[in-house]
Scaffold this active site. Structure first.
Site, PDB file in Angstrom:
ATOM      1  N   ASP A 112      -8.178   3.550  -4.781  1.00 23.28           N
ATOM      2  CA  ASP A 112      -7.962   2.183  -5.274  1.00 23.28           C
ATOM      3  C   ASP A 112      -9.045   1.280  -4.678  1.00 23.28           C
ATOM      4  O   ASP A 112      -8.806   0.527  -3.730  1.00 23.28           O
ATOM      5  CB  ASP A 112      -6.565   1.699  -4.903  1.00 23.28           C
ATOM      6  CG  ASP A 112      -6.180   0.423  -5.644  1.00 23.28           C
ATOM      7  OD1 ASP A 112      -6.958  -0.006  -6.520  1.00 23.28           O
ATOM      8  OD2 ASP A 112      -5.124  -0.141  -5.339  1.00 23.28           O
ATOM      9  N   HIS A 136       2.058  -2.046  -4.151  1.00 18.72           N
ATOM     10  CA  HIS A 136       1.496  -3.304  -4.640  1.00 18.72           C
ATOM     11  C   HIS A 136       2.623  -4.292  -4.970  1.00 18.72           C
ATOM     12  O   HIS A 136       3.680  -3.897  -5.445  1.00 18.72           O
ATOM     13  CB  HIS A 136       0.625  -3.052  -5.866  1.00 18.72           C
ATOM     14  CG  HIS A 136      -0.600  -2.248  -5.535  1.00 18.72           C
ATOM     15  ND1 HIS A 136      -1.345  -1.598  -6.484  1.00 18.72           N
ATOM     16  CD2 HIS A 136      -1.195  -1.991  -4.349  1.00 18.72           C
ATOM     17  CE1 HIS A 136      -2.363  -0.975  -5.898  1.00 18.72           C
ATOM     18  NE2 HIS A 136      -2.278  -1.203  -4.599  1.00 18.72           N
ATOM     19  N   HIS A 144      -0.742  -8.204  -3.362  1.00 17.80           N
ATOM     20  CA  HIS A 144      -1.417  -6.991  -2.897  1.00 17.80           C
ATOM     21  C   HIS A 144      -1.596  -6.067  -4.091  1.00 17.80           C
ATOM     22  O   HIS A 144      -0.632  -5.633  -4.712  1.00 17.80           O
ATOM     23  CB  HIS A 144      -0.574  -6.282  -1.829  1.00 17.80           C
ATOM     24  CG  HIS A 144      -1.136  -4.952  -1.392  1.00 17.80           C
ATOM     25  ND1 HIS A 144      -0.348  -3.849  -1.183  1.00 17.80           N
ATOM     26  CD2 HIS A 144      -2.418  -4.563  -1.155  1.00 17.80           C
ATOM     27  CE1 HIS A 144      -1.113  -2.833  -0.799  1.00 17.80           C
ATOM     28  NE2 HIS A 144      -2.370  -3.248  -0.791  1.00 17.80           N
ATOM     29  N   PRO A 178       0.118  -7.545   5.962  1.00 13.87           N
ATOM     30  CA  PRO A 178       1.526  -7.591   5.572  1.00 13.87           C
ATOM     31  C   PRO A 178       2.362  -6.579   6.338  1.00 13.87           C
ATOM     32  O   PRO A 178       1.845  -5.595   6.882  1.00 13.87           O
ATOM     33  CB  PRO A 178       1.463  -7.239   4.085  1.00 13.87           C
ATOM     34  CG  PRO A 178       0.293  -6.301   3.995  1.00 13.87           C
ATOM     35  CD  PRO A 178      -0.708  -6.811   5.000  1.00 13.87           C
ATOM     36  N   MET A 207       8.533  -5.275   2.433  1.00 17.47           N
ATOM     37  CA  MET A 207       9.295  -6.215   1.610  1.00 17.47           C
ATOM     38  C   MET A 207      10.345  -6.988   2.409  1.00 17.47           C
ATOM     39  O   MET A 207      10.833  -8.016   1.935  1.00 17.47           O
ATOM     40  CB  MET A 207       9.973  -5.466   0.457  1.00 17.47           C
ATOM     41  CG  MET A 207      11.002  -4.458   0.924  1.00 17.47           C
ATOM     42  SD  MET A 207      11.928  -3.698  -0.438  1.00 17.47           S
ATOM     43  CE  MET A 207      10.705  -2.633  -1.179  1.00 17.47           C
ATOM     44  N   HIS A 267      -4.454  -2.754   8.050  1.00 23.52           N
ATOM     45  CA  HIS A 267      -4.266  -3.436   6.746  1.00 23.52           C
ATOM     46  C   HIS A 267      -2.795  -3.615   6.423  1.00 23.52           C
ATOM     47  O   HIS A 267      -2.445  -4.101   5.356  1.00 23.52           O
ATOM     48  CB  HIS A 267      -4.980  -2.683   5.632  1.00 23.52           C
ATOM     49  CG  HIS A 267      -4.222  -1.506   5.053  1.00 23.52           C
ATOM     50  ND1 HIS A 267      -3.639  -0.540   5.824  1.00 23.52           N
ATOM     51  CD2 HIS A 267      -3.984  -1.150   3.760  1.00 23.52           C
ATOM     52  CE1 HIS A 267      -3.070   0.363   5.038  1.00 23.52           C
ATOM     53  NE2 HIS A 267      -3.256   0.015   3.788  1.00 23.52           N
ATOM     54  N   ALA A 280       1.517  -2.389   8.030  1.00 20.76           N
ATOM     55  CA  ALA A 280       2.319  -1.710   9.048  1.00 20.76           C
ATOM     56  C   ALA A 280       1.989  -0.228   9.102  1.00 20.76           C
ATOM     57  O   ALA A 280       2.025   0.387  10.165  1.00 20.76           O
ATOM     58  CB  ALA A 280       3.803  -1.909   8.758  1.00 20.76           C
ATOM     59  N   GLY A 281       1.669   0.366   7.955  1.00 22.67           N
ATOM     60  CA  GLY A 281       1.382   1.793   7.897  1.00 22.67           C
ATOM     61  C   GLY A 281       2.644   2.598   7.661  1.00 22.67           C
ATOM     62  O   GLY A 281       3.727   2.271   8.168  1.00 22.67           O
TER      63      GLY A 281
END
Length: 473
Positions: free
Chosen positions: A147, A228, A257, A371, A374, A395, A397-398
């Site tokens: 992506d 996303h 995102h 971020p 959710m 980028h 939390a992973g």
């Protein structure tokens, strides 16, 4: 046990070596073709011992051919350095071994200059997610990722935080009416919008890119699947930020995102295959195949990658503009950053190509957005320019568990309870995106306090994701 997948260790036990023959064998095993696990193991052993007997076998012919030619293949293979270069690791205690092993391989490439592993790192293809790699005049398509140019974008509006409570249904309708999600989804011809990114010369001069223009136009302003999202939330500036021009307080904000959709995915697939054809690396490193930027192929990919990055940015711009118009609000500040990309940067006085595959640029005073999930906060940050991290940060939390593992083990009732406790309305998404599938964002942020300063905290409240939890096409 009967259906347990055959893996590389099983093949090593049979006498296979960790080379391209193993890769072909594992691909054949995915089909299984009616054989039991034990029958397949017997077959693989026999092909290894008598490859010439399988040259007319429809199933095992590719494996037989590569076994008979393995010496010639290995002569063409580019050698890796014997030991990996050292690299910085942040939050090491919470990073899986698979990600570290992938980074070790990347650090053995002859073109590698430096590397770093971010605290949200987890295993991916080639370079791990959360991996940062600086190379000498070479670009790795899988070091950028599928992506291409995936990014975060944040709009802070001149509306107070309690606007979310008093206009909840309106905001929900705004999200539903101005977003489109999921693999393969886009807009009908009469719904499409124009954007300057579609005027890029590559759409006219490059046959491969030209073939992607209609898909790019169709999906412009849409979002992918997987992780996303487009969400409304509250952003809290504990202190005024003079550089952004935002006073202390809590505001309504929009956070998005997403990436370059089908355009980027197709470019990634095309040039990854091309890189593998040109750059013959050992089996363990084949997904790190690189293109020299002094070659026509390297320059082609570089231009295509930048187009995909610009396209991803355009998608966010369209979404934010539509929603700002629907709200009738004024914009106080907007911040955007991307990952899954390669940049030309200076490192220790030399120009290098910095790959950030799931890592946020964090050079001195550079703004970024990290971020959580959710149901957990995200952070607006300002980079500190830490050279050991190659001016990077995490980028997000992973992932703590794979998508498959999350779907199999997490309960929808637990997700519902968590969302209710945090006052979050969820529109779409699958269990693979449940907050429990991610690392603790606070632990991740604590591990990178040397890399970024937190400017503001974002708390999601109305979250829109792909209805089916689908992944990007």
């Amino acid at each position: 046990m009967e259906n347990k997948r055959i893996n590389g260790n099983d093949l090593l036990d049979l006498g296979y070596k960790e080379n391209h023959a193993m890769g072909v064998a594992l691909k054949i095993n995915k089909k299984r073709l009616g054989f039991s696990r034990e029958q397949m193991l017997v077959k693989f052993k026999d092909v290894l011992d008598h490859p010439e007997s399988y040259l007319n076998d429809k199933t095992f012919k590719p494996l037989a051919e590569i076994l008979l030619n393995i010496d010639a293949i290995e002569k063409e293979t580019i050698s890796l350095n014997e030991t990996p270069n050292e690299y910085a690791v942040y939050g090491e205690d919470h990073i899986e071994e698979g990600a570290k092993k992938q980074m070790d391989v990347a650090m053995k490439l002859p073109v590698t200059v430096a590397g770093a592993l971010m605290p949200d790192a987890h295993q991916g293809y080639g370079l791990p997610i959360g991996g940062v790699l600086a190379t000498n005049n070479a670009v790795i398509p899988y070091g950028v990722g599928v992506d291409i140019g995936c990014r975060m974008a944040l709009s802070v509006f001149d509306l107070p935080a309690d606007y979310l409570d008093t206009n909840h249904d309106t905001l929900k309708a705004v999200l539903m009416g101005n977003t489109r999600f999921g693999a393969g989804h886009g807009y009908l011809k009469h719904e499409r919008v124009d954007h300057a990114v579609l005027d890029n010369d590559l759409f006219d001069t490059h046959d491969f890119i030209r073939s992607l223009k209609d898909k790019a136009w169709t999906q412009l302003g849409s979002s992918g699947g997987g992780n996303h999202f487009v969400e409304f939330g509250v952003i809290d500036f504990a202190e005024a930020d003079k550089a952004l021009g935002v006073a202390r307080g809590k505001y309504l904000a929009l956070l998005t995102h997403s990436g370059s959709r089908g355009l980027g995915a197709t470019i990634a697939g095309h040039y990854t295959k091309l890189a593998k054809d040109i750059c013959k690396l050992p089996y363990t490193a084949q997904n790190l195949a690189y293109l020299d930027l002094d070659t026509a192929e390297g320059q082609e990919y570089w231009l295509a990658m930048n187009l995909a990055g610009d396209y991803a940015s355009a998608c966010h711009e369209v979404i934010h503009d539509k929603i700002k118009t629907a709200l009738g609000a004024e914009l106080l500040a907007k911040v955007e950053n991307h990952h899954n990309f390669a940049w030309k940067e200076q490192f220790e006085g030399e120009e290098v190509i910095v790959h950030r595959k799931g890592a946020t640029p964090a050079s001195k005073d550079t703004m970024g957005i990290i971020p959580g999930s959710m149901a957990t906060p995200g952070f607006l940050v300002r980079g500190k320019g830490e050279e050991a991290a190659i001016n990077s940060a995490s980028h997000g939390a992973g992932r703590l568990m794979s998508r498959t593992q999350a779907i199999k083990t997490l309960a929808s009732a637990d997700l519902k309870t968590m969302l209710e406790q945090h006052g979050i309305t969820l529109l779409g998404a699958g269990m693979d995106e449940a907050p429990m599938a991610y690392k603790d964002i606070h632990t991740v942020m604590a591990a990178q306090s040397d890399l970024v300063d937190v400017v503001a905290t974002f708390s999601p409240k109305i979250v829109r994701m792909a209805d089916d939890g689908s992944r990007e096409d």
